[in-house]
Write an enzyme that holds these catalytic residues in place. Structure first.
Site, PDB file in Angstrom:
ATOM      1  N   LYS A  39       8.360   0.461  16.426  1.00 31.43           N
ATOM      2  CA  LYS A  39       7.088   0.733  17.118  1.00 31.43           C
ATOM      3  C   LYS A  39       7.434   1.375  18.456  1.00 31.43           C
ATOM      4  O   LYS A  39       8.496   1.119  19.029  1.00 31.43           O
ATOM      5  CB  LYS A  39       6.346  -0.584  17.389  1.00 31.43           C
ATOM      6  CG  LYS A  39       6.087  -1.419  16.132  1.00 31.43           C
ATOM      7  CD  LYS A  39       4.719  -1.181  15.566  1.00 31.43           C
ATOM      8  CE  LYS A  39       4.419  -2.043  14.365  1.00 31.43           C
ATOM      9  NZ  LYS A  39       3.435  -1.474  13.459  1.00 31.43           N
ATOM     10  N   GLU A  98       6.789   4.774  14.411  1.00 36.53           N
ATOM     11  CA  GLU A  98       5.392   4.682  14.848  1.00 36.53           C
ATOM     12  C   GLU A  98       5.352   4.840  16.362  1.00 36.53           C
ATOM     13  O   GLU A  98       6.097   4.186  17.076  1.00 36.53           O
ATOM     14  CB  GLU A  98       4.794   3.342  14.424  1.00 36.53           C
ATOM     15  CG  GLU A  98       4.697   3.261  12.909  1.00 36.53           C
ATOM     16  CD  GLU A  98       4.107   1.968  12.377  1.00 36.53           C
ATOM     17  OE1 GLU A  98       3.352   2.016  11.403  1.00 36.53           O
ATOM     18  OE2 GLU A  98       4.427   0.905  12.941  1.00 36.53           O
ATOM     19  N   HIS A 123       0.822  -1.221   0.000  1.00 35.30           N
ATOM     20  CA  HIS A 123       0.000   0.000   0.000  1.00 35.30           C
ATOM     21  C   HIS A 123       0.854   1.270   0.000  1.00 35.30           C
ATOM     22  O   HIS A 123       0.380   2.338  -0.377  1.00 35.30           O
ATOM     23  CB  HIS A 123      -1.009  -0.008   1.150  1.00 35.30           C
ATOM     24  CG  HIS A 123      -0.438   0.348   2.484  1.00 35.30           C
ATOM     25  ND1 HIS A 123       0.218  -0.554   3.275  1.00 35.30           N
ATOM     26  CD2 HIS A 123      -0.424   1.514   3.168  1.00 35.30           C
ATOM     27  CE1 HIS A 123       0.604   0.040   4.390  1.00 35.30           C
ATOM     28  NE2 HIS A 123       0.231   1.292   4.353  1.00 35.30           N
ATOM     29  N   LYS A 155       0.508   5.510  -1.950  1.00 39.35           N
ATOM     30  CA  LYS A 155       0.449   6.760  -1.179  1.00 39.35           C
ATOM     31  C   LYS A 155       0.787   7.946  -2.076  1.00 39.35           C
ATOM     32  O   LYS A 155       1.740   7.890  -2.857  1.00 39.35           O
ATOM     33  CB  LYS A 155       1.460   6.718  -0.020  1.00 39.35           C
ATOM     34  CG  LYS A 155       1.011   5.863   1.157  1.00 39.35           C
ATOM     35  CD  LYS A 155       1.998   5.981   2.297  1.00 39.35           C
ATOM     36  CE  LYS A 155       1.671   5.028   3.414  1.00 39.35           C
ATOM     37  NZ  LYS A 155       0.893   5.615   4.490  1.00 39.35           N
ATOM     38  N   HIS A 174       7.706  -2.138   2.268  1.00 35.81           N
ATOM     39  CA  HIS A 174       7.517  -0.685   2.144  1.00 35.81           C
ATOM     40  C   HIS A 174       8.837   0.078   1.991  1.00 35.81           C
ATOM     41  O   HIS A 174       8.993   0.911   1.102  1.00 35.81           O
ATOM     42  CB  HIS A 174       6.801  -0.117   3.369  1.00 35.81           C
ATOM     43  CG  HIS A 174       5.504  -0.784   3.705  1.00 35.81           C
ATOM     44  ND1 HIS A 174       4.701  -1.371   2.763  1.00 35.81           N
ATOM     45  CD2 HIS A 174       4.859  -0.956   4.890  1.00 35.81           C
ATOM     46  CE1 HIS A 174       3.619  -1.868   3.353  1.00 35.81           C
ATOM     47  NE2 HIS A 174       3.703  -1.633   4.647  1.00 35.81           N
TER      48      HIS A 174
HETATM   49  C1  BG6 Z   1       1.582  -2.214   7.525  1.00 41.45           C
HETATM   50  C2  BG6 Z   1       2.249  -2.880   8.704  1.00 41.45           C
HETATM   51  O1  BG6 Z   1       1.942  -2.856   6.333  1.00 41.45           O
HETATM   52  O2  BG6 Z   1       1.974  -0.855   7.453  1.00 41.45           O
HETATM   53  C3  BG6 Z   1       1.947  -2.149   9.999  1.00 41.45           C
HETATM   54  O3  BG6 Z   1       1.799  -4.229   8.806  1.00 41.45           O
HETATM   55  C4  BG6 Z   1       2.273  -0.662   9.836  1.00 41.45           C
HETATM   56  O4  BG6 Z   1       2.674  -2.708  11.084  1.00 41.45           O
HETATM   57  C5  BG6 Z   1       1.599  -0.113   8.598  1.00 41.45           C
HETATM   58  O5  BG6 Z   1       1.803  -0.002  11.008  1.00 41.45           O
HETATM   59  C6  BG6 Z   1       1.981   1.345   8.348  1.00 41.45           C
HETATM   60  O6  BG6 Z   1       1.278   1.849   7.252  1.00 41.45           O
HETATM   61  P1  BG6 Z   1       0.625   3.297   7.287  1.00 41.45           P
HETATM   62  O7  BG6 Z   1       0.142   3.530   5.916  1.00 41.45           O
HETATM   63  O8  BG6 Z   1      -0.474   3.238   8.291  1.00 41.45           O
HETATM   64  O9  BG6 Z   1       1.720   4.227   7.705  1.00 41.45           O
END
Ligand code: BG6
Length: 463
Positions: free
Chosen positions: A316, A206, A168, A172, A230
């Protein structure tokens, strides 16, 4: 290249966490934008009814962006539900019936990868994989061998051109803008290499922990969860050469070349950490060695990047939630005025979330008699946190058959090859206090220069 649109959207894992957090809000947005005029079939083994799924969909959109009355009414009307065991052939027969004559469905597997083979074969036996596309969620495998095995499984039923692997991050807006900024501006290219760039850093921080997903997280850890996918994807976009042409495969070919030039990570250049309190989370082993933090130094063996370290850090329970890239330019060759350190000198900063920022650092003279200066930032784009759903864009693209933003089998495998040497417990896991920038040992990853850039909350510019 033009492709035929899919004519039904089928998603496995309809009662799950991902559906709740990302899929329903994306489906509502797609309907609002006229991109989902087709049956939507949710599948799960939960003993639910269609009404219960509709209620869940409403709660989901309420919590993530809000209910759009008209769009939600359509979503609820288009929604179907098949309750069944993924091991039972009759489940797939009922999926075929629910397709109600649709000929080119897209099947979205929002389920654990351990179920992919069963579902894909179930669809094939029931005859509803014909002319279909399949979307698969990360994690795509646990290592190189399992990723290859998964690819083989998918290819038994679907040709690669019908497989859409979601990352994903690629959907973005900020990541799209990074690619645009790089290749729509000619001033960058002469600088974008080892002659001018000192180092590149990417921090994905995070503030929150594992948010009740302890069981899932125990199986992955930070490297599998976000680095293999990512963060390496962002680095590939940042570091690749310009694609030759606009064909989606031209871009994917350049990314692949870049992944293949990444040197497999060296455990001596990796620090793993675990926040204190992680072991008390539900689903987490009392002696877990799974990392919730990882910092590493990556090398890209090309003429463009030889000798430029790429520092990657994620964790995290860090002080802030943000993802930021800084591309640090070298200092002037001789100090003319005041002493300038790398971080006070020139850089490009790409904030990928929650805000979208593209800026460049420069120095100007401080008013007065002395020839001393101060750092300033020239901001090319600063937008507040986006309400856009990357899933909306990606699912719409998959329905149209546009694979540009999806990862290909060869790239996924190449990215696993990079992280393979550091998977598991090959390095110690250091504990760190929640709310800090991870274990102290992470400092040693950044050699020379000024250490890690710690992203700060983004301030609105003065009016
Ligand atoms: C996900 C992970 O793919 O991406 C999560 O499994 C992470 O652990 C998340 O928090 C972060 O994505 P975004 O778009 O919320 O920053």
């Amino acid at each position: 290249m033009t492709h035929q649109n899919s004519d039904a959207f089928v998603f496995f894992g309809a009662t799950g966490d991902l559906a709740y957090k990302k899929i329903f809000p994306a489906l509502q947005a797609m309907i609002r934008h006229g991109e989902l005029d087709m049956p939507i079939i949710g599948i799960a083994r939960a003993g639910w009814s269609l009404d219960k799924l509709r209620t869940r969909a409403r709660e989901s959109v309420q919590e993530h962006g809000g209910v759009d009355k008209a769009a939600f009414a359509k979503l609820a009307a288009q929604l179907r539900y098949v309750d069944g065991d993924y091991n039972e052939p009759t489940t797939y027969e009922r999926v075929c019936q629910a397709l109600n004559g649709a000929r080119r469905p897209v099947h979205y597997l929002a389920i654990p990868p351990s179920m992919f083979a069963t579902v894909v074969q179930g669809l094939a036996h029931a005859g509803c994989a014909r002319n279909a596309r399949v979307i698969v969620e990360k994690p795509f495998g646990r290592d190189l061998a399992s990723a290859r095995a998964l690819n083989r499984t998918l290819h038994e039923v679907f040709p690669e051109s019908s497989v859409f692997r979601i990352d994903h991050y690629l959907g973005k807006e900020a990541v799209q803008n990074l690619v645009y900024f790089r290749f729509a501006n000619s001033f960058l290219e002469p600088l974008w290499n080892r002659n001018y760039i000192d180092n590149v850093q990417i921090t994905m921080a995070e503030k929150f922990g594992v948010q009740g997903r302890g069981g899932f997280y125990e199986e992955v850890g930070a490297v599998r969860d976000v680095v293999q996918n990512h963060l390496l994807q962002v680095i590939a976009l940042l570091a690749m050469d310009a694609p030759t042409g606009r064909d989606p495969d031209a871009m994917r070919a350049e990314k692949l070349r870049l992944f293949r030039a990444m040197r497999p990570l060296d455990p001596a250049e990796v620090v793993r950490g675990q926040f204190r309190g992680y072991r008390d989370e539900d689903g987490v082993a009392a002696d877990s060695k799974v990392e919730t933090f990882a910092a590493m130094r990556l090398h890209i063996d090309t003429w463009r990047w030889a000798g430029v370290p790429f520092y990657i850090r994620t964790g995290k329970r860090l002080p802030i939630t943000t993802t930021e890239v800084t591309v640090d330019l070298k200092c002037p060759p001789l100090p003319m005025f005041d002493r300038i350190t790398a971080q006070q000198s020139n850089y490009f900063r790409f904030r990928l979330s929650p805000e979208v920022v593209i800026s460049t650092g420069a120095r100007v003279k401080t008013a007065g008699d002395e020839m001393v200066g101060e750092p300033v930032e020239l901001v090319a784009r600063r937008s507040p946190a986006s309400e856009d759903f990357p899933y909306e864009r990606l699912l719409s693209d998959a329905i149209k058959g546009d694979a540009s933003l999806f990862t290909r089998d060869d790239s996924v495998e190449a990215a696993w090859r990079v992280v393979e040497p550091i998977l598991g417990n090959v390095t110690p896991v250091h504990s760190y206090a929640p709310g800090t920038w991870g274990p102290a040992a992470a400092a040693k990853i950044v050699v020379a220069g000024e250490g890690w850039y710690n992203p700060k909350p983004e301030r609105a510019p003065p009016c």
